[in-house]
Design a protein around this motif. Sequence first.
Motif, PDB file in Angstrom:
ATOM      1  N   SER A   1      39.399  23.561  45.981  1.00 29.73           N
ATOM      2  CA  SER A   1      39.780  22.980  44.688  1.00 29.73           C
ATOM      3  C   SER A   1      39.248  21.570  44.481  1.00 29.73           C
ATOM      4  N   ASN A   2      38.608  20.986  45.503  1.00 29.35           N
ATOM      5  CA  ASN A   2      38.125  19.608  45.411  1.00 29.35           C
ATOM      6  C   ASN A   2      36.746  19.584  44.738  1.00 29.35           C
ATOM      7  N   ASP A   3      36.761  19.751  43.425  1.00 26.58           N
ATOM      8  CA  ASP A   3      35.506  19.858  42.680  1.00 26.58           C
ATOM      9  C   ASP A   3      34.654  18.604  42.806  1.00 26.58           C
ATOM     10  N   ALA A   4      35.274  17.426  42.835  1.00 23.41           N
ATOM     11  CA  ALA A   4      34.514  16.176  42.902  1.00 23.41           C
ATOM     12  C   ALA A   4      33.722  16.084  44.206  1.00 23.41           C
ATOM     13  N   MET A   5      34.359  16.424  45.329  1.00 24.39           N
ATOM     14  CA  MET A   5      33.687  16.350  46.622  1.00 24.39           C
ATOM     15  C   MET A   5      32.593  17.406  46.706  1.00 24.39           C
ATOM     16  N   LEU A   6      32.841  18.592  46.203  1.00 26.35           N
ATOM     17  CA  LEU A   6      31.836  19.648  46.245  1.00 26.35           C
ATOM     18  C   LEU A   6      30.622  19.277  45.403  1.00 26.35           C
ATOM     19  N   ALA A   7      30.852  18.671  44.234  1.00 22.92           N
ATOM     20  CA  ALA A   7      29.743  18.249  43.380  1.00 22.92           C
ATOM     21  C   ALA A   7      28.942  17.137  44.052  1.00 22.92           C
ATOM     22  N   LEU A   8      29.651  16.200  44.684  1.00 22.33           N
ATOM     23  CA  LEU A   8      28.977  15.111  45.384  1.00 22.33           C
ATOM     24  C   LEU A   8      28.125  15.650  46.526  1.00 22.33           C
ATOM     25  N   ALA A   9      28.683  16.597  47.291  1.00 27.03           N
ATOM     26  CA  ALA A   9      27.950  17.172  48.419  1.00 27.03           C
ATOM     27  C   ALA A   9      26.706  17.910  47.941  1.00 27.03           C
ATOM     28  N   ARG A  10      26.848  18.689  46.886  1.00 26.05           N
ATOM     29  CA  ARG A  10      25.680  19.408  46.352  1.00 26.05           C
ATOM     30  C   ARG A  10      24.584  18.428  45.931  1.00 26.05           C
ATOM     31  N   LYS A  11      24.976  17.385  45.210  1.00 25.37           N
ATOM     32  CA  LYS A  11      24.004  16.413  44.707  1.00 25.37           C
ATOM     33  C   LYS A  11      23.292  15.702  45.854  1.00 25.37           C
ATOM     34  N   ALA A  12      24.007  15.523  46.975  1.00 26.98           N
ATOM     35  CA  ALA A  12      23.435  14.837  48.135  1.00 26.98           C
ATOM     36  C   ALA A  12      22.637  15.776  49.029  1.00 26.98           C
ATOM     37  N   GLY A  13      22.505  17.043  48.639  1.00 30.77           N
ATOM     38  CA  GLY A  13      21.669  17.972  49.384  1.00 30.77           C
ATOM     39  C   GLY A  13      22.361  18.722  50.496  1.00 30.77           C
ATOM     40  N   PHE A  14      23.697  18.751  50.483  1.00 35.27           N
ATOM     41  CA  PHE A  14      24.433  19.502  51.488  1.00 35.27           C
ATOM     42  C   PHE A  14      24.501  20.971  51.088  1.00 35.27           C
ATOM     43  N   ALA A  15      24.422  21.846  52.057  1.00 35.14           N
ATOM     44  CA  ALA A  15      24.626  23.277  51.841  1.00 35.14           C
ATOM     45  C   ALA A  15      26.108  23.587  51.955  1.00 35.14           C
ATOM     46  N   LEU A  16      26.599  24.504  51.132  1.00 39.15           N
ATOM     47  CA  LEU A  16      28.011  24.867  51.128  1.00 39.15           C
ATOM     48  C   LEU A  16      28.191  26.272  51.681  1.00 39.15           C
ATOM     49  N   SER A  17      29.252  26.452  52.462  1.00 38.62           N
ATOM     50  CA  SER A  17      29.574  27.763  53.018  1.00 38.62           C
ATOM     51  C   SER A  17      31.072  27.797  53.321  1.00 38.62           C
ATOM     52  N   PRO A  18      31.651  28.982  53.469  1.00 37.70           N
ATOM     53  CA  PRO A  18      33.076  29.057  53.815  1.00 37.70           C
ATOM     54  C   PRO A  18      33.355  28.385  55.162  1.00 37.70           C
ATOM     55  N   THR A  19      34.453  27.678  55.254  1.00 35.00           N
ATOM     56  CA  THR A  19      34.855  27.093  56.530  1.00 35.00           C
ATOM     57  C   THR A  19      35.342  28.201  57.460  1.00 35.00           C
ATOM     58  N   PRO A  20      34.830  28.266  58.662  1.00 41.24           N
ATOM     59  CA  PRO A  20      35.284  29.318  59.588  1.00 41.24           C
ATOM     60  C   PRO A  20      36.800  29.268  59.793  1.00 41.24           C
ATOM     61  N   ASP A  21      37.436  30.423  59.673  1.00 42.40           N
ATOM     62  CA  ASP A  21      38.865  30.581  59.982  1.00 42.40           C
ATOM     63  C   ASP A  21      39.788  29.862  59.007  1.00 42.40           C
ATOM     64  N   ASP A  22      39.302  29.427  57.824  1.00 44.16           N
ATOM     65  CA  ASP A  22      40.197  28.796  56.843  1.00 44.16           C
ATOM     66  C   ASP A  22      39.674  29.069  55.436  1.00 44.16           C
TER      67      ASP A  22
END
Length: 203
Positions: free
Chosen positions: A148-169
């Motif tokens: 639900s942390n849209d701001a952090m996810l948007a920041l990470a995407r803009k900074a070139g981070f890849a997103l994936s499900p967190t293991p076991d959570d």
Amino acid sequence: MKHIDLHDLERYSDVLLSRSGEVVALRFAEVADAGALQCYFRGLSPGSRYNRLMGAASELPESQLDRFTHIGEDNGFSLVATTKRNGAEVIIGEARYAIDDETNSLEIGLSVDDKMQGQGIGAALLGNLACLATALGAGRLFGDTLRSNDAMLALARKAGFALSPTPDDWKQIRFEKRVAFAPVDIPCASWRLAAIAANVHAA
């Protein structure tokens, strides 16, 4: 992986201008910052505090506050972003990272004061962390945040981070970035320091 020389922390400091032109300093947190850091967390909106601490809390728990302000314990380090308000230093953002020698990684997390979001502070903190990673010889940055942390996810995407499900959570998303470049110089943003110094002298 190399470790920070605790007697040379100023080498890793940074200074930049926010998008509104405010001078912002990035530096390691110190024991003397405990009161200001707690004030910062209390001043976050309930939603921002929930996202950062991944649970409901009115302030930073004392055990975490102690870890945030004692550099190097359990390979954990904290950075603060500060600015001057009415002549006094005020914390407007923070980041925490832990060194994982086994995976050659830095695990990171951060937050920015609600009123300062959108000013480039989060991007600056991520950039400083990436520089630290290269200075330490780490090959990877990663962190976990709530879905639900849209701001952090948007920041990470803009900074070139890849997103994936967190293991076991299933409630969390992992953002991850390989660090494949070598640092040219420390401090991490010496060109920004020089630019700001030139502007100050010109004024």
